[in-house]
Design a protein around this motif. Structure first.
Motif, PDB file in Angstrom:
ATOM      1  N   THR A   7      44.209  41.411  29.020  1.00 36.15           N
ATOM      2  CA  THR A   7      43.448  39.950  28.991  1.00 36.15           C
ATOM      3  C   THR A   7      42.373  39.617  30.136  1.00 36.15           C
ATOM      4  O   THR A   7      41.386  39.683  29.987  1.00 36.15           O
ATOM      5  N   VAL A   8      43.166  40.230  31.376  1.00 36.90           N
ATOM      6  CA  VAL A   8      41.916  40.233  32.740  1.00 36.90           C
ATOM      7  C   VAL A   8      40.977  41.296  32.532  1.00 36.90           C
ATOM      8  O   VAL A   8      39.866  40.859  32.757  1.00 36.90           O
ATOM      9  N   GLY A   9      41.075  42.546  32.062  1.00 37.26           N
ATOM     10  CA  GLY A   9      40.384  43.297  31.788  1.00 37.26           C
ATOM     11  C   GLY A   9      39.237  43.211  30.771  1.00 37.26           C
ATOM     12  O   GLY A   9      38.040  43.626  30.933  1.00 37.26           O
ATOM     13  N   SER A  10      39.542  42.726  29.874  1.00 38.10           N
ATOM     14  CA  SER A  10      38.725  42.246  28.929  1.00 38.10           C
ATOM     15  C   SER A  10      37.513  41.301  29.261  1.00 38.10           C
ATOM     16  O   SER A  10      36.533  41.212  29.030  1.00 38.10           O
ATOM     17  N   ALA A 268      21.828  50.194  42.155  1.00 38.81           N
ATOM     18  CA  ALA A 268      22.983  51.348  42.332  1.00 38.81           C
ATOM     19  C   ALA A 268      24.252  50.959  42.434  1.00 38.81           C
ATOM     20  O   ALA A 268      25.065  51.480  41.722  1.00 38.81           O
ATOM     21  N   ASP A 269      24.398  49.774  43.300  1.00 40.43           N
ATOM     22  CA  ASP A 269      25.764  49.595  43.507  1.00 40.43           C
ATOM     23  C   ASP A 269      26.412  48.814  42.162  1.00 40.43           C
ATOM     24  O   ASP A 269      27.846  48.951  42.143  1.00 40.43           O
ATOM     25  N   PRO A 275      33.677  50.256  37.053  1.00 41.12           N
ATOM     26  CA  PRO A 275      34.839  50.645  36.764  1.00 41.12           C
ATOM     27  C   PRO A 275      35.913  49.776  37.827  1.00 41.12           C
ATOM     28  O   PRO A 275      37.020  49.635  37.455  1.00 41.12           O
ATOM     29  N   LEU A 276      35.315  49.910  39.014  1.00 33.56           N
ATOM     30  CA  LEU A 276      36.298  49.101  40.174  1.00 33.56           C
ATOM     31  C   LEU A 276      36.628  47.587  39.444  1.00 33.56           C
ATOM     32  O   LEU A 276      37.863  47.140  39.744  1.00 33.56           O
ATOM     33  N   ALA A 282      41.499  44.093  37.888  1.00 30.04           N
ATOM     34  CA  ALA A 282      42.527  43.593  36.677  1.00 30.04           C
ATOM     35  C   ALA A 282      44.083  43.989  37.251  1.00 30.04           C
ATOM     36  O   ALA A 282      44.568  43.115  36.930  1.00 30.04           O
ATOM     37  N   LEU A 283      44.313  45.201  37.536  1.00 30.79           N
ATOM     38  CA  LEU A 283      45.368  45.634  37.982  1.00 30.79           C
ATOM     39  C   LEU A 283      45.949  44.615  39.275  1.00 30.79           C
ATOM     40  O   LEU A 283      47.151  44.267  39.231  1.00 30.79           O
ATOM     41  N   GLY A 284      45.198  44.816  40.257  1.00 33.95           N
ATOM     42  CA  GLY A 284      45.324  43.554  41.394  1.00 33.95           C
ATOM     43  C   GLY A 284      45.898  42.512  41.009  1.00 33.95           C
ATOM     44  O   GLY A 284      46.743  41.746  41.690  1.00 33.95           O
ATOM     45  N   THR A 285      45.046  41.801  40.102  1.00 35.99           N
ATOM     46  CA  THR A 285      45.276  40.402  39.830  1.00 35.99           C
ATOM     47  C   THR A 285      46.531  40.083  39.026  1.00 35.99           C
ATOM     48  O   THR A 285      47.167  39.327  39.291  1.00 35.99           O
TER      49      THR A 285
END
Length: 308
Positions: A7-10, A268-269, A275-276, A282-285
């Motif tokens: 959900t968060v990643g999407s 560039a950044d 991906p971060l 998303a994983l941290g959240t």
């Protein structure tokens, strides 16, 4: 857990794609020159405070404390803590914003010392645009705290979707500025940043109220809970502060390089951050409130399983 991650990643992926469109429009209408450089400085300053006091140290300390209080003492105690943190955060950041608005030329001299010497008009533009974007600091940090409340209770969709408004409003602001004339793109884009902060905070407060977690308005005070929160924030502030100092030094050096260097580094950044943001953030959240509930229940087996 996987469902929350998706959900968060999407939502984050959608936000990043819209952010790519926003950046393409900025590159199209402003290019990589003095106005773009000044605009990026105007965005970087409130964004730095957002990472320090919003999504960084504050959320890392607040979400576990809020979740633990909710599990052990119930919703009223947890929401009282949220109200105390919210009011103190808004007071502190409002004072910081007022000081920054007053002393903005000196602030720009500090973080962009090369702007005066190149004679391209970047300094005056940066002062003007940063005065427009600085209130975003108060709004987005308040929004981040409310998002932390929602995330702590597994309402990830509302918190993740709210941040899309930043890019939607940003895209609209750029197009409105381009319609009026090329010289209006940077100011309208700057106003778009602040307006998006209003939209995000209002949307998240509405979502929290709908979820039965209305943040109470209380007088700012250094209560025992707030002092505990501040102590837990300190390690995160040190860690985030080192990163932000490095980024600030990067910015200072870039302002001393040829005009356009800040713009090139920014674009560039943005590619590097894709991906971060989609995977790491998303994983941290999703994992932080889950781990906290296991710790509050003293369930080490579940904690290890979730971690694995």
């Amino acid at each position: 857990m996987l469902r929350h991650l998706l959900t968060v990643g999407s939502w984050t992926m959608l936000s990043r794609l819209l952010g790519l469109v926003r950046d393409q429009l900025l590159a199209m209408f402003l290019g990589a020159g003095p106005v773009q450089d000044a605009y990026q400085i105007a965005f970087r300053l409130p964004n730095m405070f957002r990472r320090l006091f919003g999504e960084g140290a504050l959320n890392a300390a607040f979400v576990p404390l809020f979740t633990s209080r909710y599990e052990k003492e119930g919703p009223p105690a947890a929401l009282l803590l949220a109200g105390q943190a919210f009011s103190l955060l808004l007071l502190w950041l409002s004072l910081l914003t007022i000081l920054a608005e007053i002393f903005m030329p000196w602030v720009i001299d500090l973080i962009a010392p090369g702007f005066r010497s190149h004679g391209t008009g970047r300094f005056a533009i940066a002062v003007q645009l940063t005065r427009i974007t600085m209130p975003y600091t108060v709004l987005i940090c308040g929004a981040a705290l409310v998002a932390g409340i929602l995330n702590a209770r597994n309402h990830f969709a509302a918190a993740s979707a709210a941040y899309i408004s930043f890019n939607i409003i940003g895209i609209a602001a750029i197009l409105v500025g381009a319609f009026w004339g090329h010289q209006h793109v940077a100011p309208t884009s700057a106003w778009g940043i602040t307006l998006s902060g209003i939209a995000q905070l209002a949307g998240l407060l509405w979502a929290a109220r709908k979820a039965g977690m209305t943040v109470p308005l209380v007088r700012p005070a250094l209560s025992p809970d707030i002092r505990l929160l501040l102590r837990r924030m300190l390690p995160g502030l040190v860690g985030s502060g080192v990163t932000q100092i490095n980024l600030t030094i990067d910015t200072i050096i870039a302002t001393l390089l040829p005009t356009g260097s800040i713009s090139w580094l920014y674009f560039a950044d943005r590619v590097n951050q894709l991906p971060l943001g989609v995977l790491g953030a998303a994983l941290g959240t999703t994992l932080l409130p889950l781990f906290t509930r296991h710790v509050a229940a003293n369930d080490r087996s579940a904690l290890q399983t979730s971690l694995n």
